[in-house]
Design an enzyme around this catalytic site. Structure first.
Site, PDB file in Angstrom:
ATOM      1  N   GLY A   1       0.751  -1.239   0.000  1.00  0.00           N
ATOM      2  CA  GLY A   1       0.000   0.000   0.000  1.00  0.00           C
ATOM      3  C   GLY A   1       0.784   1.294   0.000  1.00  0.00           C
ATOM      4  O   GLY A   1       0.189   2.366   0.086  1.00  0.00           O
TER       5      GLY A   1
ATOM      6  N   CYS B   1      10.603  -3.938  -9.277  1.00  0.00           N
ATOM      7  CA  CYS B   1      11.883  -3.802  -8.566  1.00  0.00           C
ATOM      8  C   CYS B   1      12.888  -4.838  -9.058  1.00  0.00           C
ATOM      9  O   CYS B   1      13.564  -5.484  -8.264  1.00  0.00           O
ATOM     10  CB  CYS B   1      11.688  -3.903  -7.055  1.00  0.00           C
ATOM     11  SG  CYS B   1      10.866  -5.417  -6.497  1.00  0.00           S
TER      12      CYS B   1
END
Length: 466
Positions: free
Chosen positions: A281, A393
């Site tokens: 989040g 990532c």
């Protein structure tokens, strides 16, 4: 000292009787259960390619880990992170003390040696305790009992020689599996690849995204403000929940690189944005802070619950949806889409040194295919003319630059929406010629290694065509 490995003798068959419970003295020596757990979990990472975070989860992790008290769990985690971060260095120091390599099937022995050597070389644990517990561990396992003398000899020799040998071994060793190092060299060149691998040896700092007043929070938390706006602390003065501002929801932990993709949208005030693969989040919170209305989607109920808890602490709320993104059908098209896609996580090795040992090149190829399909689906959720930000990532171009090129090639539904220099403060150094974002642990030199670098990230901004 060179220790002989006798490959001719066979270990006795493993007993079918249940193991005796841990107790004081003998095979239940204090600390032995933690070392056994460390070796077991190291085997799971190296031999079975299992995620360390999953193995050491306090609620759902490996049973041998969950059987330990919290202090021993912390010790096991420290041993494993260290053993993985310096795996090749440790292996070279062990190999230098063997007349011949360990037998190919002697993996249990190898893990015992690595667990003990990590303590001797890098952790604040008495050498004698690390050696004695490793010998006791070897004796307690039928697979390794006959090697207990070798364990004693190798580890005592490492303890005696570490001050003289460790610096030279670190200087001549790259602590990564060959496949990972080779892909870094192919993508970034030998010099940058070496700098990335060197940064992987240094514990990552902690970055915070703050709601306001970054300079003030940097002072309160004992850190600095990065050019990108994140607050960075080299070493925390307390556990995260005990830091000032946590209970009040004034900030959240988020790597400086992970905080960049959401900023590529520009002004989102009043827009309805869907955050795909949204948990835990951090990016959802950024969009809410910027004034957007957010629908957060994730395919994991547990992760979605964590997202809701994180937003509640921050005083935010978003519409949350538990769904498979590849099957999700929105009731109406969104103004913009953020897709932080599942990936190999090779950009987070500094924080998660198990990644290059738990992942394989085949994993990267499969994930790149998944990302391509997720991006194609995400495009269908946004209004014509709306923006899509794709990110992950990973350090591997197959999951970034190459995936983007393939997705754009011949496409009539999306176009590259290049990020322009000066458009987003602090990120010009990370922009590629195509206007995408690429960060590596070798970037962002802040003068001290422990305050420098950031996760490896790729992000691209696209626009749906009418």
């Amino acid at each position: 000292m060179v220790v002989k490995v006798d490959e001719r003798r066979r270990a006795k068959p493993k007993s079918s009787r249940p193991a005796a419970p841990e107790r004081e003295g003998g095979n239940g020596a204090p600390g032995l259960a933690a070392r056994k757990a460390a070796a077991k979990l190291l085997a799971a990472v190296i031999d079975a390619h299992t995620s360390l975070d999953g193995l050491t989860d306090h609620d759902h992790g490996h049973p041998q880990f969950r059987a330990l008290d919290m202090r021993d769990r912390a010790l096991v985690r420290a041993i494993l992170v260290t053993a993985l971060r310096y795996r090749r260095t440790i292996a070279n120091l062990i190999a230098a003390r063997l007349e011949r390599p360990l037998p190919a099937n002697a993996t249990a022995l190898s893990h015992i040696l690595h667990v003990a050597a990590a303590q001797i070389l890098f952790l604040d644990i008495p050498d004698s305790a690390a050696v004695d517990l490793a010998v006791t561990h070897a004796k307690s396992d039928p697979r390794t009992a006959r090697f207990s003398g070798l364990v004693n000899g190798v580890l005592r020799s490492i303890a005696r020689g570490k001050e003289a040998e460790l610096p030279a071994t670190l200087a001549s060793t790259q602590d990564a599996p060959d496949w990972f190092r080779d892909r870094l060299v192919a993508a970034y060149g030998a010099e940058t690849a070496t700098r990335i691998l060197d940064m992987h040896r240094i514990e990552a700092p902690v970055d915070f995204t703050v709601k306001s007043d970054p300079e003030g929070w940097a002072e309160k938390l004992g850190g600095i403000v990065l050019p990108t706006g994140s607050v960075r602390v080299g070493r925390l003065a307390a556990d995260v929940p005990d830091l000032p501002g946590f209970a009040e929801g004034e900030w959240w932990v988020q790597d400086a690189a992970a905080a960049l993709p959401a900023r590529l949208f520009g002004d989102v005030a009043g827009q309805h944005i869907v955050d795909l693969c949204a948990a835990p989040g951090g990016k959802t919170a950024q969009l809410l802070l910027a004034g957007a209305r957010v629908t957060a989607i994730d395919n994991s109920k547990n992760r979605l619950a964590r997202l809701e808890q994180n937003l509640a602490r921050l005083g935010y709320s978003a519409r949350t949806v538990h769904a498979d993104i590849l099957k999700f059908e929105p009731e109406e098209l969104f103004d913009a889409v953020l897709l932080d896609a599942p990936c190999s996580s090779t950009g987070t090795v500094r924080r998660h040194p198990d990644v290059p040992w738990a992942k394989t090149p085949e994993d990267i190829a499969k994930l790149a295919d998944l990302q391509t399909r997720l991006l194609a689906r995400a495009v269908l959720m946004v209004k014509p003319g709306g923006r899509i930000v794709f990110s992950n990532c990973s350090l591997d171009p197959l999951e970034g630059e190459a995936m983007l090129t393939a997705s754009l090639s011949g496409s009539t539904s999306i176009a590259n929406d290049a990020v322009q220099p000066g458009e987003v403060p602090g990120i010009d150094a990370f922009l590629t010629p195509q206007g995408a974002l690429r960060t590596t642990p070798a970037d962002l030199d802040m003068g001290k290694p422990e305050l420098s670098g950031l996760d490896g990230f790729f992000a691209a901004r696209l626009r749906r065509l009418a």
